[in-house]
Design a protein around this motif. Sequence first.
Motif: not given
Length: 262
Positions: A143-166
């Motif tokens: 999670s540290a490596a992947v979270d670094e890429t998310l944070t660098a692009c101002n993407r949340p590390t947790q997002d309730p919208r993920d549950a709506l994608l399906p």
Amino acid sequence: MRLQALASIALLAGAGSALAQDTVEDWEIIRQPERKTVFAFVPTTTGLTIGFRCVDGSFGAVIGGLPEAPRGSRIRTLQFIDEDGESHSTTWSVTTDRTVALADYPASLARNLREGGEIGIVIPGGGGEGRNLRHNLTLPASSAAVDETLTACNRPTQDPRDALLPEIEESGLPDGVTWARAPRPSYPQTNYAEGFAVVTCVVQPDGALAQCQIESEHPDDGRFGRNALRATTDARIVSPGETVGQYAPRMIGFRVNYRMAN
């Protein structure tokens, strides 16, 4: 392009046999501050590589080492099978290198795969003669490596919208919902002859769209994402089974493929 420069690090190997099994040890990360780039990826001995990267504010998921996509195809579908055996269909855009593809919904995929564990990736028709090609992988939790890429692009590390994608069907709309006024993007001022953008929005009670955001775009600096985002301003949906003004909140998604006319 910058994507190809990153992809060339480890993405151009062959696809392996019809059943490829591998266990990888850890995510690798490359930082290029001069290019505002952070790239976390996992190479495997089968030649398949999965990576997440932030390039100057644009987030993406890249997979390489795929069997070459047919000429003329712009998208391809990959099936991800989780540890419980559940299959999830994902849509990817074919790049100039036809063994490399970009995910339509990269941030959600990053938040899912960073947990690691056993996954299967099925490539329809990838085994030749109509056979599917399946890679069975054990991804490390990183999670540290992947979270670094998310944070660098101002993407949340947790997002309730993920549950709506399906809920988003292949058309981009939930079941029973249609466009009353579809987005009408125009070709942006750009140096590129083609590109794409994927945008998601939350439906408001009156059918208008709000909380719209760019999920993915390519090329990163082609302005296609911002153009597609502006096209949501006047768009509206209709839900025949509900009363206008009382529509239930739900998420819609749409893709725009841009190609400059000759």
